[in-house]
Write a protein that holds these residues in place. Structure first.
Motif, short mmCIF file in Angstrom:
data_model
loop_
_atom_site.label_atom_id
_atom_site.label_comp_id
_atom_site.label_asym_id
_atom_site.label_seq_id
_atom_site.Cartn_x
_atom_site.Cartn_y
_atom_site.Cartn_z
N VAL A 47 9.18 10.44 9.32
CA VAL A 47 9.42 10.80 7.96
C VAL A 47 9.45 9.53 6.90
O VAL A 47 8.97 9.46 5.97
CB VAL A 47 10.78 11.34 7.66
CG1 VAL A 47 10.99 11.64 6.19
CG2 VAL A 47 10.74 12.81 8.30
N LEU A 48 10.10 8.72 7.40
CA LEU A 48 10.07 7.16 6.72
C LEU A 48 8.82 6.23 6.71
O LEU A 48 8.64 5.40 5.90
CB LEU A 48 11.31 6.32 7.06
CG LEU A 48 12.53 6.86 6.68
CD1 LEU A 48 13.74 6.07 7.36
CD2 LEU A 48 12.87 7.12 5.49
N GLY A 49 7.93 6.36 7.72
CA GLY A 49 6.64 5.87 7.82
C GLY A 49 6.86 4.27 7.72
O GLY A 49 7.43 3.66 8.59
N ASP A 50 6.23 3.56 6.68
CA ASP A 50 6.26 2.25 6.53
C ASP A 50 7.63 1.73 6.40
O ASP A 50 7.90 0.47 6.55
CB ASP A 50 5.25 1.66 5.64
CG ASP A 50 3.89 1.87 5.93
OD1 ASP A 50 3.66 2.16 7.18
OD2 ASP A 50 3.06 1.96 5.13
N THR A 149 19.19 -0.84 -2.07
CA THR A 149 18.81 -2.12 -2.74
C THR A 149 17.36 -2.64 -2.83
O THR A 149 16.94 -3.03 -3.95
CB THR A 149 19.70 -3.33 -2.28
OG1 THR A 149 19.21 -3.55 -0.65
CG2 THR A 149 21.16 -3.05 -2.11
N LYS A 150 16.57 -2.45 -1.93
CA LYS A 150 15.32 -2.70 -1.91
C LYS A 150 14.18 -1.85 -2.35
O LYS A 150 13.47 -2.08 -3.31
CB LYS A 150 14.84 -3.25 -0.63
CG LYS A 150 15.50 -4.41 -0.12
CD LYS A 150 15.08 -4.88 1.35
CE LYS A 150 15.89 -5.95 1.67
NZ LYS A 150 15.49 -6.51 3.14
N VAL A 151 14.44 -0.53 -1.87
CA VAL A 151 13.41 0.51 -2.36
C VAL A 151 13.96 1.19 -3.73
O VAL A 151 12.97 1.36 -4.66
CB VAL A 151 13.46 1.72 -1.57
CG1 VAL A 151 12.74 2.95 -1.80
CG2 VAL A 151 12.86 1.30 -0.17
N LEU A 152 15.09 1.31 -3.98
CA LEU A 152 15.72 1.82 -5.40
C LEU A 152 16.00 0.79 -6.36
O LEU A 152 16.37 1.22 -7.59
CB LEU A 152 16.64 2.89 -5.15
CG LEU A 152 16.39 4.30 -4.42
CD1 LEU A 152 17.46 5.05 -4.14
CD2 LEU A 152 15.39 4.88 -5.35
N ARG A 153 16.07 -0.59 -6.03
CA ARG A 153 16.71 -1.67 -6.60
C ARG A 153 17.94 -1.22 -7.34
O ARG A 153 17.92 -1.13 -8.68
CB ARG A 153 15.50 -1.91 -7.66
CG ARG A 153 14.21 -2.59 -7.09
CD ARG A 153 13.15 -3.05 -8.33
NE ARG A 153 12.73 -1.94 -8.93
CZ ARG A 153 12.09 -1.73 -9.97
NH1 ARG A 153 11.45 -3.01 -10.49
NH2 ARG A 153 11.87 -0.63 -10.78
#
Length: 176
Positions: A47-50, A149-153
């Motif tokens: 589901v999350l892939g990379d 924090t990283k994907v959604l900032r």
């Protein structure tokens, strides 16, 4: 799916989860050793892939999801979920002679694509089950540090109140 409703769902689930865990700490040791956690770990990888990374090798996504289900779900809901998971394992055994978590990544991806397909059904209610599984994986991912924090900032300091903000499909910023 509407982004605002997705964030609302994740926030309400996270709030209930944090309230519950503040009263009784979760024990992941038993969940890490279960075969169900291995299945959930494989599904999380697909589901999350990379975005699937496991920086903490001792804390696995599947074990967290399994533990969350044991702590937060009714036994009846858990039983229905694991019955559908057993149907998926039966399909994999019948067609590939291996459990889902032991298949190659390409075969896992192919089976997951078939599960999301509305035209082809691998077992009864497979679309609902894989949708629920995806929600659990995304809940685990976005409640963790990397997802928030990283994907959604994530901005931890709230700004001024703005009622209804128009969001573009490329926007990834949210505040609490």
């Amino acid at each position: 799916m509407n982004r605002r409703s997705s964030l609302k769902l994740l926030a309400s689930s996270g709030m209930g989860y944090s309230l519950m865990t503040s009263f009784s700490p979760l024990s992941l040791e038993a969940s890490e050793k279960s075969t169900e956690a291995a299945l959930l770990e494989s599904l999380a990888r697909v589901v999350l892939g990379d975005y699937y990374k496991n920086p903490q090798a001792d804390l696995k996504k599947g074990a967290f999801i399994h533990c969350f289900m044991e702590q937060c779900w009714d036994t009846e809901d858990q039983q229905l979920f694991w019955e559908s998971a057993a149907k998926l394992q039966g399909y994999c055994q019948k067609n590939y002679r291996q459990n889902f978590e032991r298949l190659s990544e390409t075969k896992q991806q192919k089976i997951t694509t078939l599960l999301f397909s509305p035209k082809k059904h691998l077992f009864k209610e497979d679309n609902e089950w894989i949708g629920l599984t995806r929600q659990l994986v995304l809940f685990e991912f976005f409640s963790g540090q990397e997802g928030a924090t990283k994907v959604l900032r994530h901005l931890p300091i709230p700004g001024r109140y703005e009622g209804n903000i128009l969001l573009l499909p490329t926007d990834t910023l949210f505040r609490n």
